[in-house]
Design a protein around this motif. Structure first.
Motif, PDB file in Angstrom:
ATOM      1  N   ASP A   1      -6.863   7.822  -6.014  1.00 49.00           N
ATOM      2  CA  ASP A   1      -6.158   6.891  -6.898  1.00 49.00           C
ATOM      3  C   ASP A   1      -7.072   5.719  -7.237  1.00 49.00           C
ATOM      4  OD1 ASP A   1      -4.279   5.510  -8.274  1.00 49.00           O
ATOM      5  OD2 ASP A   1      -3.258   4.726  -6.505  1.00 49.00           O
TER       6      ASP A   1
ATOM      7  N   SER B   1       6.458  -2.712  -8.110  1.00 45.70           N
ATOM      8  CA  SER B   1       6.404  -1.494  -7.321  1.00 45.70           C
ATOM      9  C   SER B   1       5.569  -0.467  -8.057  1.00 45.70           C
ATOM     10  CB  SER B   1       7.807  -0.922  -7.104  1.00 45.70           C
ATOM     11  OG  SER B   1       8.411  -1.555  -6.019  1.00 45.70           O
ATOM     12  N   ARG B   2       4.975   0.408  -7.260  1.00 48.48           N
ATOM     13  CA  ARG B   2       4.231   1.506  -7.853  1.00 48.48           C
ATOM     14  C   ARG B   2       5.209   2.388  -8.607  1.00 48.48           C
ATOM     15  NH1 ARG B   2       2.359   2.171  -3.637  1.00 48.48           N
ATOM     16  NH2 ARG B   2       0.479   0.957  -3.713  1.00 48.48           N
TER      17      ARG B   2
ATOM     18  N   ASP C   1       7.255   4.608  -2.455  1.00 46.84           N
ATOM     19  CA  ASP C   1       5.973   4.969  -1.859  1.00 46.84           C
ATOM     20  C   ASP C   1       5.230   3.696  -1.510  1.00 46.84           C
ATOM     21  OD1 ASP C   1       3.655   6.175  -1.105  1.00 46.84           O
ATOM     22  OD2 ASP C   1       2.943   6.482  -3.146  1.00 46.84           O
ATOM     23  N   THR C   2       5.610   3.083  -0.416  1.00 47.16           N
ATOM     24  CA  THR C   2       4.974   1.814  -0.046  1.00 47.16           C
ATOM     25  C   THR C   2       5.109   1.574   1.444  1.00 47.16           C
ATOM     26  OG1 THR C   2       4.972  -0.581  -0.411  1.00 47.16           O
ATOM     27  CG2 THR C   2       7.088   0.517  -0.506  1.00 47.16           C
TER      28      THR C   2
ATOM     29  N   SER D   1       7.103   5.504  -9.803  1.00 49.08           N
ATOM     30  CA  SER D   1       7.347   6.770  -9.135  1.00 49.08           C
ATOM     31  C   SER D   1       7.768   7.815 -10.164  1.00 49.08           C
ATOM     32  CB  SER D   1       8.450   6.599  -8.091  1.00 49.08           C
ATOM     33  OG  SER D   1       8.830   7.866  -7.595  1.00 49.08           O
TER      34      SER D   1
ATOM     35  N   ASP E   1      -3.205   8.439  -1.634  1.00 50.00           N
ATOM     36  CA  ASP E   1      -3.945   9.297  -2.543  1.00 50.00           C
ATOM     37  C   ASP E   1      -5.332   8.692  -2.694  1.00 50.00           C
ATOM     38  OD1 ASP E   1      -5.084  10.656  -4.570  1.00 50.00           O
ATOM     39  OD2 ASP E   1      -3.598  10.158  -6.091  1.00 50.00           O
TER      40      ASP E   1
ATOM     41  N   GLN F   1       0.826  -1.195   0.000  1.00 53.31           N
ATOM     42  CA  GLN F   1       0.000   0.000   0.000  1.00 53.31           C
ATOM     43  C   GLN F   1       0.867   1.254   0.000  1.00 53.31           C
ATOM     44  OE1 GLN F   1      -2.721  -0.175   3.279  1.00 53.31           O
ATOM     45  NE2 GLN F   1      -4.079   1.318   2.350  1.00 53.31           N
ATOM     46  N   SER F   2       0.308   2.325  -0.507  1.00 47.43           N
ATOM     47  CA  SER F   2       1.035   3.590  -0.529  1.00 47.43           C
ATOM     48  C   SER F   2       1.140   4.153   0.889  1.00 47.43           C
ATOM     49  CB  SER F   2       0.285   4.573  -1.422  1.00 47.43           C
ATOM     50  OG  SER F   2       0.870   5.846  -1.319  1.00 47.43           O
ATOM     51  N   GLU F   3       2.284   4.739   1.198  1.00 45.99           N
ATOM     52  CA  GLU F   3       2.456   5.343   2.529  1.00 45.99           C
ATOM     53  C   GLU F   3       1.784   6.713   2.572  1.00 45.99           C
ATOM     54  OE1 GLU F   3       3.225   6.133   6.255  1.00 45.99           O
ATOM     55  OE2 GLU F   3       3.778   4.194   5.428  1.00 45.99           O
ATOM     56  N   CYS F   4       1.956   7.489   1.506  1.00 47.84           N
ATOM     57  CA  CYS F   4       1.275   8.783   1.427  1.00 47.84           C
ATOM     58  C   CYS F   4       0.063   8.569   0.534  1.00 47.84           C
ATOM     59  CB  CYS F   4       2.177   9.848   0.837  1.00 47.84           C
ATOM     60  SG  CYS F   4       3.611  10.174   1.841  1.00 47.84           S
TER      61      CYS F   4
END
Lengths: 445, 504
Positions: free
Chosen positions: A126, B179-180, B215-216, B182, A123, A118-121
């Motif tokens: 999204d 990964s997302r 970002d994870t 970036s 959105d 999961q994203s930490e920051c």
């Protein structure tokens, strides 16, 4: 038994009675359906073959790839089936948390893609969730993906409705068990078996087991996760209850050590969940003179879950370490018996000593290759630990200088070797870091 | 009414004792108005010290850089500037953040410049001797030209890398960890271009380390990137460069909700509400990204994992201790053995428990759904706390006007737990402080305060109060004059005068 292909060996697994002295139920006969004895090792052999067969026959010899969202047994079966038909197999998952299974899948030729976290920051606007992207890729024109779609494919349920369920009835001499207990993963086995049993006798009770929400049991979903499964219908179950990883391991150990059943944690969870639930039923049956029957599924085998067990119950795997061990020394003993030399003194010793000391670098091989003290040899700490367990790895006539990153680990080993009788082992004070900071030369290979 | 689904905040000292002094907080709000952010600067230094203790445990050298973008506060930055210079630095992501950090007492050598940079930002960073965390070979070139043209000293640079998922190279461990994508950093596969540029501009820049920011929340992806960086550091040394530090960015997380059970019950209830098997938990049935497709829940909940058993320094410790995917030794051991320093850039985690946002209750009224659900209007709007922007779900703490439920005031409507929708002070249907139905131990009254724990610390960041100190849009008024457009600042416009001040 002679077969033309291994797929013919799927199904017809044994139904084995659990000794009442083990489970302690006095009025209930408890049976284990040993799905672990399928040829690829799990209950998933059935749906994998049932779902993949049409694809495989179509796609055989082509350049297609079978894809599935699977963290384990479905992937294992599909990888083998795909390989038999000259196709590739890719598993996409965010649940592959058992290293042996990952390695086993690699051995079978599977490609593994692990979904991002999961994203930490966050959105919140999204819409780009990884699974949506996965499904978009599958439906692209000219896609050569063959998606078995185990969480939504009705053939997953059919495999059990035509196989597992009828086999249970047959082995109980045409009777339906009073209780059927299954862990809920894709909901395929519980739904398919429950349907067949109810058709025979609607009085059967079905107990679904899910994993405790904060816990992880391979192959079982949590109460939230089952809602994401297309095959899951709450009406299938007379009740749903949760089990923990500790239940799973307890049950697994009982099945292995007392019943001779080499079950994995999912089977263990099913056993523990079944016994816990049936204990109250058993109490009510006391004095009524009637007997009941219950069946649970042993999904797969123990071997792939050793690291899972090690992480949660290390005492089940580790006999106490024997022999010499640096870890056994107290900090006080290390300080009293370990001898350290400063960088300058060490350099003089290495230049003028007679005999010159053997310099042993305890760091990992990549770090050693990148930069080390000239003339040193590399024995990684893990290996060194093994070496010293049974005795001194150096002659007592060879002085030794031990080096690690900051001089802490090496001091511990210096103390241990001194205690083992080596007359001249010293530790490089401050380690390779201090050596570098003092401007002493380091070389790379 | 359903059993109340609380998501009570984690409150640690000294924030806990501040919250107990309701009269003080009421007095503050009476004087300064609602909403009000209250900060505890001492806590930020304690948090930095907790990160440092993880360094010490693993014998690692290097700095903890506060990601300034988490909060625009001067108090927090000044308190950090007073910490040990060798231990604590600051990560700035805009020109004004850099100016602010310098003005708060940070010297240039303790500053790391990250994020998208314009020329002014690059020049000032280079001028004061900050370390520049380079996003691309292009940015390196731009910096090097500035250094040469303006006769600046050699600038320390880190190279920020991205896209570690491809498995070419020595770290291939069989599986591909996706990964997302970036926007930041140079893909590892194209790092060769950056090494060449570093060699070409060796007179202007000096490589002091490698960086990544992923970002994870998943440690797997981070451990892989970290390990890859350690090996790339050796590759750089093999080329004659002299990098020393690996900068692993931020993303260590904060646990907002105290009780795991509350969080689990609430998220389960959300799924059930989306499926329609229990009443909605949200304003107009909002599903936070989950949807019901034929009885199956689809989608991903756009929620910050509000209860986290491992967060902040604990997360760093866990990340450094788990075996790395290819080499098997823990990242802390790899860093130490390869003689690398560690840089971290926590933002949110460093301001954990550093503050709270206070809002005055303006109005309380029942909804059409009956007395079980009330609307509570606050002297605050959604932009002031940004809870929804961040997917952070946590209950506010009720601070009654009279200082507590001591019976001096009549208890409203039975006094038991109540579900409320917290709405803001804007004339806008969408202005909800949180879309979630919030349970409070009892119904508040106008004049009470609600305290949102931790929000002044982090949640106010990007959206509230211009945390990153990027310039806000100016407004000008333009009018068609004789053959050309004329303009004046919005605030200078009057219909009587020409924009340039010449009487019309």
């Amino acid at each position: 038994m002679r077969y033309d292909t291994i797929t013919e060996a799927i199904g017809n697994t044994p139904l084995v009675r659990i000794d009442p002295s083990v489970h302690g139920l006095r009025h209930i006969d408890l049976f284990a359906k040993l799905e672990m004895l399928n040829p690829f090792g799990s209950v998933k052999d059935r749906p994998a073959w049932f779902m993949a067969r049409p694809h495989l026959q179509q796609g055989a010899g082509g350049d297609g790839t079978v894809v599935e969202l699977s963290s384990g047994n479905t992937a294992k079966a599909l990888a083998l089936l795909a390989g038999m038909h000259g196709l590739r197999f890719r598993s996409v998952t965010n649940r592959m948390r058992v290293p042996e299974i990952k390695e086993l899948l690699l051995l079978l030729g599977a490609e593994i893609e692990e979904l991002p976290g999961q994203s930490e920051c966050l959105d919140p606007t999204d819409t780009d969730d990884p699974l949506t992207r996965f499904h978009q890729a599958l439906s692209e024109p000219d896609s050569t993906y063959l998606h078995t779609d185990q969480y939504f494919n009705p053939r997953n349920v059919e495999a059990h409705a035509t196989g597992t369920g009828p086999e249970i009835v047959k082995d109980l001499d045409g009777r339906v068990p009073d209780w059927f207990i299954a862990c809920v993963g894709t909901a395929g086995s519980s739904t398919g078996v429950a349907r067949v049993l109810r058709e025979h006798d609607p009085r059967v009770r079905v107990l679904g087991l899910v994993a405790d929400k904060a816990d992880f049991i391979p192959g079982i979903r949590t109460i939230d996760e089952v809602h994401q499964v297309g095959l899951f219908d709450p009406a299938t179950y007379d009740s749903l209850t949760s089990v923990t990883s500790q239940d799973a391991i307890d049950g697994m150990v009982t099945l292995i050590r007392r019943c001779g059943l080499l079950s994995g944690p999912t089977g263990g969870a099913a056993y523990r969940g079944a016994v816990r639930h049936l204990e109250s039923v058993d109490a009510e049956l006391a004095g009524t003179g009637s007997r009941r029957t219950a069946v649970f599924i042993v999904c797969d085998r123990a071997e792939s879950y050793l690291s899972y067990v090690r992480r949660r119950r290390p005492e089940l795997l580790g006999a106490a370490r024997r022999g010499h061990s640096a870890a056994a020394l107290t900090d006080g003993e290390v300080r009293a018996e370990g001898r350290a030399v400063e960088v300058g003194e060490a350099r003089r010793w290495m230049a003028d000593g007679d005999p010159r000391p053997l310099v042993v670098d305890l760091r990992g091989p990549h770090a050693y290759a990148a930069l080390h003290i000239e003339g040193s040899v590399n024995i990684v700490d893990e290996l060194f630990e093994e070496l010293v367990r049974t005795g001194l790895p150096f002659s007592k006539r060879t002085p030794v200088l031990l080096a690690c990153p900051v001089g802490e680990k090496s001091l511990r080993y210096a103390a241990l070797l001194t205690r083992m009788g080596h007359p001249d082992v010293r530790s490089l004070a401050g380690g390779v870091v201090a050596w570098r900071d003092a401007g002493a030369p380091l070389v790379r290979e | 009414m359903d059993a109340p689904l609380y998501l009570r905040p984690r409150v640690e000292p000294p924030l806990a004792s501040l919250l107990q002094d309701a009269p003080f907080l009421h007095a503050l709000c009476d004087a300064l108005g609602s909403p009000l952010n209250v900060l505890l600067p001492e806590v930020v230094a304690e948090n930095a010290e907790r990160f440092r203790s993880v360094y010490r445990r693993h014998h690692l050298a290097g700095r903890v850089y506060f990601a300034h973008k988490a909060n625009r506060s001067s108090a927090l930055v000044r308190r950090l500037a007073a910490c040990d210079p060798a231990a604590v630095g600051i990560d700035v992501a805009s020109l004004d953040e850099l100016r602010h950090a310098l003005g708060c007492g940070f010297t240039g050598d303790r500053v790391m410049a990250t994020g998208p940079k314009d020329r002014d930002f690059l020049w000032l960073a280079a001028r004061v001797g900050a370390t520049v965390n380079l996003d691309s070979a292009g940015e390196l070139e731009q910096l090097a030209h500035l250094v040469r043209r303006h006769g600046l000293g050699r600038v320390d640079v880190l190279v920020r890398l991205s896209e570690f998922e491809s498995d070419a190279g020595p770290t291939g461990s069989g599986t591909r960890v996706l990964s997302r994508r970036s926007r930041f950093g140079t893909p590892v596969g194209r790092s060769g271009e950056v090494w060449e540029a570093l060699e070409r501009y060796a007179d202007a820049v000096e490589l002091t380390g490698l960086a990544y920011h992923l970002d994870t929340t998943a440690p797997e992806e981070k451990a892989r990137a970290l390990e890859r960086c350690v090996l790339l550091m050796d590759e750089c040394r093999g080329r004659g460069l002299r990098p020393r530090a690996v900068d692993i960015g931020g993303g260590f997380g904060v646990g907002y909700v105290d009780d795991a059970g509350e969080w689990e019950r609430w998220t389960t209830a959300l799924s059930e509400a989306v499926l329609g098997v229990r009443p909605s938990l949200t304003w107009r049935g909002h599903g936070y990204g989950l949807r019901n497709e034929g009885g199956t829940v689809r989608g991903t909940a756009a929620l910050y994992p509000a209860h986290r058993s491992v967060a902040g320094p604990g997360y760093l410790d866990a990340l450094l201790s788990r075996p790395a995917p290819a080499l098997g030794r823990p990242p802390a051991t790899l860093l130490l053995e390869h003689l690398n320093d560690l840089y971290v850039e926590p933002g949110r985690a460093l301001v954990d428990q550093c503050g709270l946002s206070l809002a005055r209750v303006l109005d309380v009224r029942p909804t059409e759904e009956g007395p079980a659900r009330h609307l509570v209007r606050l002297g605050m709007n959604a932009g002031d706390v940004s809870l929804e922007e961040h997917g952070v779900l946590v209950d506010p703490v009720l601070l009654p006007r009279d200082g507590g439920g001591d019976g001096r005031r009549p208890e409203p409507s039975g006094g038991g737990p109540v579900g409320v929708h917290l709405v803001g002070n804007l004339c806008l249907e969408a202005d909800l402080i949180t879309r979630r139905l919030v349970y409070l131990p009892r119904l508040p009254c106008a004049g009470d305060l609600l305290a949102f724990v931790n929000t002044a610390g982090y949640v106010m960041d990007f959206h509230a109060h211009r945390a990153q100190r990027q310039p806000v849009a100016r407004t000008v008024a333009v009018a068609r004059g004789e053959g050309a457009w004329r303009w004046c600042p919005d605030e200078d416009y009057w219909p009587l005068t020409d924009p340039q001040g010449v009487p019309s």
